[in-house]
Design a protein around this motif. Structure first.
Motif, short mmCIF file in Angstrom:
data_model
loop_
_atom_site.label_atom_id
_atom_site.label_comp_id
_atom_site.label_asym_id
_atom_site.label_seq_id
_atom_site.Cartn_x
_atom_site.Cartn_y
_atom_site.Cartn_z
N ILE A 291 0.85 -1.18 0.00
CA ILE A 291 0.00 0.00 0.00
C ILE A 291 0.89 1.24 0.00
CG2 ILE A 291 -1.97 -1.09 1.15
CD1 ILE A 291 -1.05 0.30 3.76
N PRO A 292 0.38 2.35 -0.51
CA PRO A 292 1.17 3.59 -0.46
C PRO A 292 1.39 4.04 0.99
CG PRO A 292 -0.71 3.81 -1.96
CD PRO A 292 -0.88 2.52 -1.22
N ARG A 293 2.48 4.73 1.22
CA ARG A 293 2.82 5.19 2.56
C ARG A 293 1.72 6.04 3.18
NH1 ARG A 293 7.40 5.74 5.80
NH2 ARG A 293 8.56 4.57 4.27
N GLU A 294 1.06 6.86 2.38
CA GLU A 294 0.01 7.73 2.92
C GLU A 294 -1.20 6.94 3.44
OE1 GLU A 294 0.01 7.84 -1.59
OE2 GLU A 294 1.46 8.41 -0.07
N GLU A 295 -1.33 5.68 3.06
CA GLU A 295 -2.41 4.84 3.58
C GLU A 295 -1.96 4.06 4.81
OE1 GLU A 295 -4.39 2.42 0.64
OE2 GLU A 295 -4.17 3.99 -0.87
N ASN A 296 -0.75 4.31 5.25
CA ASN A 296 -0.19 3.59 6.39
C ASN A 296 0.22 4.57 7.49
OD1 ASN A 296 0.50 1.16 7.58
ND2 ASN A 296 2.55 1.12 6.71
N GLN A 297 -0.58 5.61 7.68
CA GLN A 297 -0.23 6.71 8.58
C GLN A 297 -0.13 6.29 10.04
OE1 GLN A 297 -3.29 9.52 7.70
NE2 GLN A 297 -2.14 10.49 6.06
N VAL A 298 -1.00 5.40 10.50
CA VAL A 298 -0.99 5.03 11.91
C VAL A 298 0.30 4.30 12.25
CG1 VAL A 298 -2.15 3.74 13.74
CG2 VAL A 298 -3.50 5.00 12.07
N ALA A 299 0.67 3.31 11.44
CA ALA A 299 1.91 2.57 11.69
C ALA A 299 3.11 3.49 11.57
CB ALA A 299 2.04 1.39 10.73
N ASP A 300 3.07 4.41 10.63
CA ASP A 300 4.16 5.39 10.45
C ASP A 300 4.29 6.29 11.69
OD1 ASP A 300 5.83 5.34 8.28
OD2 ASP A 300 5.02 7.18 7.40
N ALA A 301 3.17 6.75 12.21
CA ALA A 301 3.20 7.60 13.40
C ALA A 301 3.74 6.83 14.61
CB ALA A 301 1.80 8.14 13.70
N LEU A 302 3.35 5.57 14.75
CA LEU A 302 3.86 4.75 15.85
C LEU A 302 5.37 4.57 15.74
CD1 LEU A 302 1.09 2.01 15.88
CD2 LEU A 302 1.53 3.68 17.70
N ALA A 303 5.84 4.34 14.51
CA ALA A 303 7.27 4.17 14.29
C ALA A 303 8.03 5.45 14.66
CB ALA A 303 7.54 3.77 12.85
N THR A 304 7.49 6.59 14.25
CA THR A 304 8.12 7.87 14.58
C THR A 304 8.15 8.09 16.09
OG1 THR A 304 7.40 8.82 12.48
CG2 THR A 304 7.99 10.37 14.22
N LEU A 305 7.04 7.81 16.75
CA LEU A 305 6.97 7.97 18.20
C LEU A 305 8.01 7.11 18.90
CD1 LEU A 305 5.52 8.99 20.77
CD2 LEU A 305 4.07 6.96 20.56
N SER A 306 8.08 5.84 18.54
CA SER A 306 9.01 4.95 19.23
C SER A 306 10.46 5.27 18.91
CB SER A 306 8.69 3.48 18.92
OG SER A 306 8.80 3.24 17.55
N SER A 307 10.73 5.83 17.74
CA SER A 307 12.11 6.20 17.42
C SER A 307 12.57 7.38 18.26
CB SER A 307 12.26 6.52 15.93
OG SER A 307 11.66 7.76 15.62
N MET A 308 11.65 8.19 18.74
CA MET A 308 12.00 9.39 19.50
C MET A 308 11.98 9.15 21.02
SD MET A 308 9.87 12.09 17.22
CE MET A 308 10.68 13.57 17.75
#
Length: 160
Positions: A98-115
């Motif tokens: 799927i395109p990245r823009e359809e995967n926003q929740v997982a992307d946000a979780l990844a960003t949160l945990s990286s920080m």
């Protein structure tokens, strides 16, 4: 600040169960993508899910797992092999890109945990995401709306 990975299990009734982790080792983006996929698969196995549709925004992971692309990088070969072993736990499993823009929740979780700096296993704040449709305090000069009309107060959270 490092790699974070995220996965979200979505039930047929649109219930969301998010998972996130910080990778505390050096890795490439492709390894992080495999780690995220494996984290989601293992969570589904733990929940005894038998039919699973996997959606990832990494074309590399999806195409390699499906056998459409050859896995050549020596560090990725064991990751693909591990996913193939995990697939045996499911009665039915499919993989979709799927395109990245359809995967926003997982992307946000990844960003949160990286920080977020995790000091020990399973140490993380409880994070609740709410929708707020009106301000807590009216900022208008209209005196007829001078008091807060929200029916239930928002909980106040403070850092210890």
């Amino acid at each position: 600040m490092g790699h974070g990975v995220g996965a979200v299990l979505i039930s047929p009734r649109n219930g969301y169960t998010p998972f996130t982790a910080r990778l505390c080792f050096d890795c490439t983006n492709n390894i992080a993508e495999y780690e995220a996929c494996i984290m989601g698969l293992e969570a589904a196995i733990d929940l005894r899910i038998k039919i699973l549709e996997v959606y990832r925004d990494s074309a590399l992971v999806i195409c390699q797992v499906k056998g459409e692309w050859e896995t050549r990088h020596p560090k990725l070969i064991p990751y693909r092999a591990h996913i193939v072993k995990l697939m045996e736990y499911f009665d039915e499993i499919t993989f979709h890109h799927i395109p990245r823009e359809e995967n926003q929740v997982a992307d946000a979780l990844a960003t949160l945990s990286s920080m977020y700096k995790v000091r020990s296993h399973n140490e993380a704040p409880i994070i609740k995401v709410e929708r707020i449709d009106e301000p807590v305090v009216c900022t208008s000069n209209d005196t007829s709306r001078s008091k807060n009309t929200r029916k239930t107060p928002r909980p106040v959270t403070r850092k210890p």
